[in-house]
Design an enzyme around this catalytic site. Structure first.
Site, PDB file in Angstrom:
ATOM      1  N   THR A   1       0.869  -1.182   0.000  1.00 51.76           N
ATOM      2  CA  THR A   1       0.000   0.000   0.000  1.00 51.76           C
ATOM      3  C   THR A   1       0.904   1.230   0.000  1.00 51.76           C
ATOM      4  O   THR A   1       1.598   1.505   0.985  1.00 51.76           O
ATOM      5  CB  THR A   1      -0.909   0.035   1.236  1.00 51.76           C
ATOM      6  OG1 THR A   1      -1.610  -1.210   1.313  1.00 51.76           O
ATOM      7  CG2 THR A   1      -1.900   1.182   1.136  1.00 51.76           C
TER       8      THR A   1
ATOM      9  N   LYS B   1      -7.772   1.311  -2.642  1.00 51.56           N
ATOM     10  CA  LYS B   1      -7.177   0.806  -1.390  1.00 51.56           C
ATOM     11  C   LYS B   1      -7.115   1.920  -0.336  1.00 51.56           C
ATOM     12  O   LYS B   1      -7.400   1.709   0.845  1.00 51.56           O
ATOM     13  CB  LYS B   1      -5.770   0.254  -1.663  1.00 51.56           C
ATOM     14  CG  LYS B   1      -4.981  -0.161  -0.439  1.00 51.56           C
ATOM     15  CD  LYS B   1      -5.611  -1.324   0.292  1.00 51.56           C
ATOM     16  CE  LYS B   1      -4.828  -1.659   1.567  1.00 51.56           C
ATOM     17  NZ  LYS B   1      -5.477  -2.690   2.367  1.00 51.56           N
TER      18      LYS B   1
HETATM   19  P1  NAP Z   1       5.350  -5.760   7.937  1.00 48.45           P
HETATM   20  O1  NAP Z   1       5.126  -7.092   8.532  1.00 48.45           O
HETATM   21  O2  NAP Z   1       5.729  -4.615   8.815  1.00 48.45           O
HETATM   22  O3  NAP Z   1       6.420  -5.910   6.757  1.00 48.45           O
HETATM   23  C1  NAP Z   1       6.963  -4.780   6.122  1.00 48.45           C
HETATM   24  C2  NAP Z   1       7.937  -5.249   5.061  1.00 48.45           C
HETATM   25  O4  NAP Z   1       8.569  -4.086   4.456  1.00 48.45           O
HETATM   26  C3  NAP Z   1       9.092  -6.105   5.626  1.00 48.45           C
HETATM   27  O5  NAP Z   1       9.468  -7.034   4.641  1.00 48.45           O
HETATM   28  C4  NAP Z   1      10.181  -5.047   5.847  1.00 48.45           C
HETATM   29  O6  NAP Z   1      11.487  -5.592   5.898  1.00 48.45           O
HETATM   30  C5  NAP Z   1       9.986  -4.215   4.584  1.00 48.45           C
HETATM   31  N1  NAP Z   1      10.592  -2.886   4.676  1.00 48.45           N
HETATM   32  C6  NAP Z   1      10.230  -1.877   5.506  1.00 48.45           C
HETATM   33  N2  NAP Z   1      11.017  -0.783   5.277  1.00 48.45           N
HETATM   34  C7  NAP Z   1      11.883  -1.142   4.290  1.00 48.45           C
HETATM   35  C8  NAP Z   1      12.917  -0.458   3.600  1.00 48.45           C
HETATM   36  N3  NAP Z   1      13.228   0.833   3.878  1.00 48.45           N
HETATM   37  N4  NAP Z   1      13.599  -1.135   2.639  1.00 48.45           N
HETATM   38  C9  NAP Z   1      13.286  -2.408   2.353  1.00 48.45           C
HETATM   39  N5  NAP Z   1      12.309  -3.122   2.947  1.00 48.45           N
HETATM   40  C10 NAP Z   1      11.613  -2.481   3.909  1.00 48.45           C
HETATM   41  O7  NAP Z   1       4.047  -5.257   7.156  1.00 48.45           O
HETATM   42  P2  NAP Z   1       2.886  -6.107   6.479  1.00 48.45           P
HETATM   43  O8  NAP Z   1       1.763  -6.200   7.450  1.00 48.45           O
HETATM   44  O9  NAP Z   1       3.433  -7.323   5.842  1.00 48.45           O
HETATM   45  O10 NAP Z   1       2.435  -5.059   5.357  1.00 48.45           O
HETATM   46  C11 NAP Z   1       3.111  -4.962   4.113  1.00 48.45           C
HETATM   47  C12 NAP Z   1       2.289  -4.060   3.197  1.00 48.45           C
HETATM   48  O11 NAP Z   1       0.976  -4.630   3.048  1.00 48.45           O
HETATM   49  C13 NAP Z   1       2.068  -2.656   3.757  1.00 48.45           C
HETATM   50  O12 NAP Z   1       2.083  -1.726   2.696  1.00 48.45           O
HETATM   51  C14 NAP Z   1       0.673  -2.744   4.387  1.00 48.45           C
HETATM   52  O13 NAP Z   1       0.055  -1.485   4.468  1.00 48.45           O
HETATM   53  C15 NAP Z   1      -0.021  -3.701   3.438  1.00 48.45           C
HETATM   54  N6  NAP Z   1      -1.142  -4.492   3.991  1.00 48.45           N
HETATM   55  C16 NAP Z   1      -1.031  -5.105   5.214  1.00 48.45           C
HETATM   56  C17 NAP Z   1      -2.106  -5.870   5.699  1.00 48.45           C
HETATM   57  C18 NAP Z   1      -2.047  -6.550   7.054  1.00 48.45           C
HETATM   58  O14 NAP Z   1      -3.092  -7.055   7.510  1.00 48.45           O
HETATM   59  N7  NAP Z   1      -0.925  -6.626   7.718  1.00 48.45           N
HETATM   60  C19 NAP Z   1      -3.267  -6.024   4.923  1.00 48.45           C
HETATM   61  C20 NAP Z   1      -3.325  -5.414   3.675  1.00 48.45           C
HETATM   62  C21 NAP Z   1      -2.259  -4.659   3.199  1.00 48.45           C
HETATM   63  P3  NAP Z   1      12.039  -6.184   7.325  1.00 48.45           P
HETATM   64  O15 NAP Z   1      11.389  -7.525   7.478  1.00 48.45           O
HETATM   65  O16 NAP Z   1      13.509  -6.252   7.132  1.00 48.45           O
HETATM   66  O17 NAP Z   1      11.610  -5.191   8.375  1.00 48.45           O
END
Ligand code: NAP
Length: 295
Positions: free
Chosen positions: A96, A171
């Site tokens: 997102t 979204k």
């Molecule tokens: P998350 O668990 O916090 O994972 C974030 C990911 O981004 C990790 O792989 C992290 O790497 C990486 N990252 C963060 N900063 C970075 C940088 N500067 N350079 C490279 N990699 C970086 O989040 P998530 O829940 O999986 O969400 C991921 C995306 O999906 C987001 O955009 C979120 O808004 C969207 N989303 C989430 C959900 C949900 O229910 N969680 C539902 C729909 C959409 P590290 O592992 O090294 O920290």
């Protein structure tokens, strides 16, 4: 064999990458911290040294990272995926990100001969791991058809909203409406608590009443019980999505967003309170009784 590079193995991306392994794709994975890839490697994924390395020979590159900054880093920096993608390769952004960023990425990748499709998702990490996401796609119809084989393993539903950027618009409004609702649920429940109502009865009435929605069903009981185990969507991510949505609203509407700005302010506070914990902890912020001078 069809080759996919998957970048970003957080709560959502880890399960999504696994879906490609289940579907028999050749998968290369990269994550900023390698620890999250260990079991995927054991299941047959190739660990890539960088996004650029992951993209070598890939038919499609899929990203699922936190925000604009992370997206820019994995696509466009010195060792970003775009560096080694062959012309005509499909770039699928599931993260997102902001609308502005989506359009900028589409322009930049197109300039390099690549095809950019925005496909943010709805669904929690369990849906990501079981291929039950809903994908919100912005793409030219022909590009969507080229991307479709890489979308199918992830989803039960694919909504095509229009040209590049339109999936992200949807979204962002979806998550802004969610932010407003969740902050509203917290506030309503906090009022009922302080007024001394029987919260068991309140929950039953709320969950079956006219205000009930999937968000109410998901959050109200956890809020009342202060049970935030198994955080799936964090305060930081909710704040980010609401802020991106407000920026979009400000570019389109003269007098809005009224509620959107209030939601961002609420989630600014939730983010300082517990950034990496469940967004439902909003109730802890709004439920301090009048006269409580602590903090
Ligand atoms: P998350 O668990 O916090 O994972 C974030 C990911 O981004 C990790 O792989 C992290 O790497 C990486 N990252 C963060 N900063 C970075 C940088 N500067 N350079 C490279 N990699 C970086 O989040 P998530 O829940 O999986 O969400 C991921 C995306 O999906 C987001 O955009 C979120 O808004 C969207 N989303 C989430 C959900 C949900 O229910 N969680 C539902 C729909 C959409 P590290 O592992 O090294 O920290």
């Amino acid at each position: 064999m069809v080759k996919v590079a998957f970048i970003g193995l957080g709560r959502m991306g880890h399960g999504m990458a696994g879906r490609y392994l289940d579907a028999g794709f050749t998968v290369a994975v990269w994550n900023r911290s390698k620890g999250k890839a260990v079991d995927l490697i054991a299941r047959g994924a190739r660990w890539a040294a960088s996004p650029e390395d992951a993209a070598i020979g890939a038919d499609a590159v899929v990203t699922m990272v936190a925000d604009d900054e992370a997206s820019r880093a994995v696509w466009l920096t010195g060792d970003g995926a775009a560096t080694t993608m062959k012309p005509g390769t499909i770039a699928i952004e599931c993260s997102t990100v902001s609308y502005h960023h989506t359009l900028e990425m589409a322009r930049e990748l197109r300039r390099r001969g690549l095809i950019y499709v925005d496909s943010p998702v709805t669904g929690l990490p369990d849906a990501a791991a079981t291929g039950k996401l809903t994908l919100l796609v912005g793409a030219d119809p022909a590009d969507l058809e080229r991307a479709r084989p890489f979308l199918i393993p992830l989803a039960t539903t694919i909504w095509h909203f229009g040209a590049v950027g339109s999936g992200t618009v949807y979204k962002l409004i979806n998550n802004l409406m969610g932010a407003i609702q969740i902050a509203g649920i917290a506030e309503g429940l906090a009022i009922a608590e302080q007024a001394g109502l029987d919260m068991k009865l309140v929950l039953e009435a709320v969950e079956t009443g006219v205000a009930a929605s999937p968000q109410v069903i998901r959050h109200s009981r956890r809020m009342v019980e202060r049970n935030f185990a198994g955080a799936t969507f964090t305060a930081s991510l909710r704040q980010k999505d609401a802020a991106y949505a407000v920026a979009l609203a400000e570019s389109l509407l003269r007098d809005a967003p009224i509620m959107g700005r209030a939601a961002v302010a609420a989630y600014d506070r939730a983010k300082s309170h517990a950034p990496d914990d469940d967004e439902g902890r909003m109730i802890e912020i709004v439920s301090r009784p009048k006269g409580d001078s602590a903090g």
